[in-house]
Design a protein around this motif. Sequence first.
Motif, PDB file in Angstrom:
ATOM      1  N   LYS A 211       0.821  -1.212   0.000  1.00 40.30           N
ATOM      2  CA  LYS A 211       0.000   0.000   0.000  1.00 40.30           C
ATOM      3  C   LYS A 211       0.858   1.267   0.000  1.00 40.30           C
ATOM      4  O   LYS A 211       0.362   2.353   0.252  1.00 40.30           O
ATOM      5  CB  LYS A 211      -0.932  -0.008   1.206  1.00 40.30           C
ATOM      6  CG  LYS A 211      -1.988  -1.118   1.164  1.00 40.30           C
ATOM      7  CD  LYS A 211      -3.005  -0.967   2.266  1.00 40.30           C
ATOM      8  CE  LYS A 211      -2.348  -1.178   3.623  1.00 40.30           C
ATOM      9  NZ  LYS A 211      -3.309  -1.019   4.735  1.00 40.30           N
ATOM     10  N   ASP A 212       2.147   1.065  -0.323  1.00 39.83           N
ATOM     11  CA  ASP A 212       3.032   2.233  -0.372  1.00 39.83           C
ATOM     12  C   ASP A 212       2.745   3.091  -1.604  1.00 39.83           C
ATOM     13  O   ASP A 212       3.148   4.249  -1.686  1.00 39.83           O
ATOM     14  CB  ASP A 212       4.495   1.787  -0.379  1.00 39.83           C
ATOM     15  CG  ASP A 212       4.818   0.858  -1.552  1.00 39.83           C
ATOM     16  OD1 ASP A 212       3.957   0.030  -1.905  1.00 39.83           O
ATOM     17  OD2 ASP A 212       5.933   0.957  -2.094  1.00 39.83           O
ATOM     18  N   LYS A 213       2.035   2.489  -2.580  1.00 44.84           N
ATOM     19  CA  LYS A 213       1.653   3.208  -3.787  1.00 44.84           C
ATOM     20  C   LYS A 213       0.151   3.056  -4.003  1.00 44.84           C
ATOM     21  O   LYS A 213      -0.469   2.116  -3.503  1.00 44.84           O
ATOM     22  CB  LYS A 213       2.419   2.647  -4.994  1.00 44.84           C
ATOM     23  CG  LYS A 213       3.930   2.871  -4.918  1.00 44.84           C
ATOM     24  CD  LYS A 213       4.620   2.308  -6.142  1.00 44.84           C
ATOM     25  CE  LYS A 213       6.136   2.551  -6.044  1.00 44.84           C
ATOM     26  NZ  LYS A 213       6.847   2.009  -7.221  1.00 44.84           N
ATOM     27  N   PRO A 214      -0.457   3.965  -4.780  1.00 48.20           N
ATOM     28  CA  PRO A 214      -1.896   3.845  -5.075  1.00 48.20           C
ATOM     29  C   PRO A 214      -2.193   2.528  -5.795  1.00 48.20           C
ATOM     30  O   PRO A 214      -1.333   1.978  -6.492  1.00 48.20           O
ATOM     31  CB  PRO A 214      -2.177   5.046  -5.977  1.00 48.20           C
ATOM     32  CG  PRO A 214      -1.051   5.997  -5.742  1.00 48.20           C
ATOM     33  CD  PRO A 214       0.145   5.157  -5.407  1.00 48.20           C
ATOM     34  N   LEU A 215      -3.417   2.040  -5.624  1.00 45.24           N
ATOM     35  CA  LEU A 215      -3.818   0.770  -6.214  1.00 45.24           C
ATOM     36  C   LEU A 215      -4.778   0.992  -7.383  1.00 45.24           C
ATOM     37  O   LEU A 215      -5.766   1.725  -7.258  1.00 45.24           O
ATOM     38  CB  LEU A 215      -4.498  -0.109  -5.159  1.00 45.24           C
ATOM     39  CG  LEU A 215      -3.661  -0.468  -3.929  1.00 45.24           C
ATOM     40  CD1 LEU A 215      -4.497  -1.246  -2.922  1.00 45.24           C
ATOM     41  CD2 LEU A 215      -2.430  -1.270  -4.331  1.00 45.24           C
ATOM     42  N   MET A 305      -9.453   0.653  -4.157  1.00 46.41           N
ATOM     43  CA  MET A 305      -8.819   1.030  -5.419  1.00 46.41           C
ATOM     44  C   MET A 305      -8.984   2.533  -5.680  1.00 46.41           C
ATOM     45  O   MET A 305     -10.022   3.114  -5.387  1.00 46.41           O
ATOM     46  CB  MET A 305      -9.440   0.252  -6.592  1.00 46.41           C
ATOM     47  CG  MET A 305      -9.350  -1.276  -6.463  1.00 46.41           C
ATOM     48  SD  MET A 305      -7.668  -1.916  -6.372  1.00 46.41           S
ATOM     49  CE  MET A 305      -7.644  -2.470  -4.650  1.00 46.41           C
ATOM     50  N   GLU A 306      -7.959   3.138  -6.259  1.00 43.79           N
ATOM     51  CA  GLU A 306      -8.044   4.539  -6.676  1.00 43.79           C
ATOM     52  C   GLU A 306      -8.791   4.662  -8.005  1.00 43.79           C
ATOM     53  O   GLU A 306      -9.427   5.673  -8.282  1.00 43.79           O
ATOM     54  CB  GLU A 306      -6.642   5.129  -6.829  1.00 43.79           C
ATOM     55  CG  GLU A 306      -5.916   5.368  -5.528  1.00 43.79           C
ATOM     56  CD  GLU A 306      -6.469   6.558  -4.765  1.00 43.79           C
ATOM     57  OE1 GLU A 306      -6.806   7.582  -5.396  1.00 43.79           O
ATOM     58  OE2 GLU A 306      -6.583   6.450  -3.532  1.00 43.79           O
ATOM     59  N   LEU A 307      -8.696   3.608  -8.826  1.00 43.28           N
ATOM     60  CA  LEU A 307      -9.398   3.536 -10.103  1.00 43.28           C
ATOM     61  C   LEU A 307      -9.575   2.066 -10.423  1.00 43.28           C
ATOM     62  O   LEU A 307      -8.697   1.245 -10.158  1.00 43.28           O
ATOM     63  CB  LEU A 307      -8.585   4.217 -11.212  1.00 43.28           C
ATOM     64  CG  LEU A 307      -9.139   4.110 -12.643  1.00 43.28           C
ATOM     65  CD1 LEU A 307     -10.422   4.927 -12.778  1.00 43.28           C
ATOM     66  CD2 LEU A 307      -8.100   4.598 -13.672  1.00 43.28           C
ATOM     67  N   SER A 366      -8.423   9.044 -16.987  1.00 39.48           N
ATOM     68  CA  SER A 366      -9.304   8.708 -15.868  1.00 39.48           C
ATOM     69  C   SER A 366      -8.565   8.820 -14.535  1.00 39.48           C
ATOM     70  O   SER A 366      -9.146   9.215 -13.516  1.00 39.48           O
ATOM     71  CB  SER A 366      -9.855   7.293 -16.037  1.00 39.48           C
ATOM     72  OG  SER A 366     -10.621   7.186 -17.216  1.00 39.48           O
ATOM     73  N   TRP A 367      -7.289   8.449 -14.546  1.00 37.14           N
ATOM     74  CA  TRP A 367      -6.475   8.523 -13.329  1.00 37.14           C
ATOM     75  C   TRP A 367      -6.399   9.953 -12.807  1.00 37.14           C
ATOM     76  O   TRP A 367      -6.601  10.207 -11.622  1.00 37.14           O
ATOM     77  CB  TRP A 367      -5.090   7.964 -13.604  1.00 37.14           C
ATOM     78  CG  TRP A 367      -4.206   7.939 -12.384  1.00 37.14           C
ATOM     79  CD1 TRP A 367      -3.212   8.821 -12.058  1.00 37.14           C
ATOM     80  CD2 TRP A 367      -4.260   6.985 -11.321  1.00 37.14           C
ATOM     81  NE1 TRP A 367      -2.650   8.476 -10.859  1.00 37.14           N
ATOM     82  CE2 TRP A 367      -3.271   7.358 -10.383  1.00 37.14           C
ATOM     83  CE3 TRP A 367      -5.046   5.862 -11.073  1.00 37.14           C
ATOM     84  CZ2 TRP A 367      -3.053   6.631  -9.210  1.00 37.14           C
ATOM     85  CZ3 TRP A 367      -4.836   5.133  -9.915  1.00 37.14           C
ATOM     86  CH2 TRP A 367      -3.850   5.525  -9.002  1.00 37.14           C
ATOM     87  N   TYR A 368      -6.140  10.874 -13.712  1.00 39.67           N
ATOM     88  CA  TYR A 368      -5.992  12.263 -13.293  1.00 39.67           C
ATOM     89  C   TYR A 368      -7.336  12.944 -13.012  1.00 39.67           C
ATOM     90  O   TYR A 368      -7.364  14.001 -12.378  1.00 39.67           O
ATOM     91  CB  TYR A 368      -5.191  13.047 -14.328  1.00 39.67           C
ATOM     92  CG  TYR A 368      -3.732  12.640 -14.342  1.00 39.67           C
ATOM     93  CD1 TYR A 368      -2.943  12.751 -13.193  1.00 39.67           C
ATOM     94  CD2 TYR A 368      -3.135  12.116 -15.489  1.00 39.67           C
ATOM     95  CE1 TYR A 368      -1.620  12.361 -13.182  1.00 39.67           C
ATOM     96  CE2 TYR A 368      -1.798  11.725 -15.490  1.00 39.67           C
ATOM     97  CZ  TYR A 368      -1.052  11.848 -14.333  1.00 39.67           C
ATOM     98  OH  TYR A 368       0.269  11.444 -14.314  1.00 39.67           O
TER      99      TYR A 368
END
Length: 399
Positions: A211-215, A305-307, A366-368
């Motif tokens: 979880k150190d980075k977005p999923l 999830m972020e996306l 979509s991410w941004y």
Amino acid sequence: MKKNQKSNKKIKSITLLGSSSGRNAGDAALLNSIMADLKKLDPNLRFEIPTINPSFITKSFSKYNAKPISMLPWHFSIKMLGFPTFLSVARTDMTIIFDAILFDRALYNPLFNFLSTLYFLIPFAKRKGKKIVYYNVGVGPITTTIGKKMLKKISEMTDLITVRDSQSIQILKSLKIPESKIFLTADAALNNTPSTEEHTEKILSSEKIEKDKPLLGFNINTYIDTWVETGKEPINKSSFLKDIASVLDKVIKDLDVNVIFFATQHMDIPIISKVIDYIKNKDKVNLITNRKYSNQEIMGLLGKMELFVGMRLHSLILASAMNTPILGLIYQDKVRNYLKELNLEKQKIEFSNFSADNLFNIIKKSWYEREEIKKHLTIRIEELKKKAKKTPKMVIDLL
């Protein structure tokens, strides 16, 4: 006196007809949500669920007083076509048809298609004086003359029809089904209950998901070269899987994310595993399957999830129900229809326009825009959840 009257009140029973094999997390979420919502209004309700996997029903839904009705061959049954389902319908007070089983692909194959069986089953139920309900269903595709005839006949016999999207209404209206008994609601799985925050965190830990980075979540299914129609050359499965892998390698690097694949149907595990084999940055990838985790657990994880990018409809529904921004890979109309109901038509990539570059670009876009999408979902999902909740009350009133 009132106590005696209450105790003498007949306990109502319902047969639930849909996909109930336990192999699909979306179908399981539908069953869970439908029974939970109905039991809140009538705690004494009893359910019968025709299934090829009785142990799954017993393990997952016994708390709802749900009894599995075996549709296995040695009980003289070919899926829904057989004595067990007909006897269940005759025993119970109401038959509910749920999910998206009202289509005419492979119409005469009872192992795959239920519409031809319902063509005989529903008239039988009406002769027995039973109530028939379509419960937040998706209708179609219906492309054949005989398919339209079958759907028209059984739809005319229903007492209540609630559908999850506007296109289903249009199909039914084209068959001249009375509009007075058709209601636009939403998918029942939107009101499914996810696993708790604490339990979800335990799964992330046990799966060693960093979880150190977005999923970023991802889902594909096996229907790439069967259901998918592009109007051009058929989709080449091998090329498609390699394109997905190359895009995700680029996403991992450029967006600095970890990727979680979600298999929400047992049959999808091999094809997802194949994509993972092609990915170079395997240390940044995990796989969550509904063979190991329940629909509630998967829903809880989708909320992390972020996306989420998905093909299967209910992977998108369960993700968006958690207000997770979504992007749909359109392999069937029902996925496109859901995005329309969300007012997120732009959040899609059509297979007629599929390429590695196009997929990467829309994922990046979509991410941004994910925070904006999330804000939109927070409002729209609440509206759809309320619409989905209308059906249980109508059902209880009809009983």
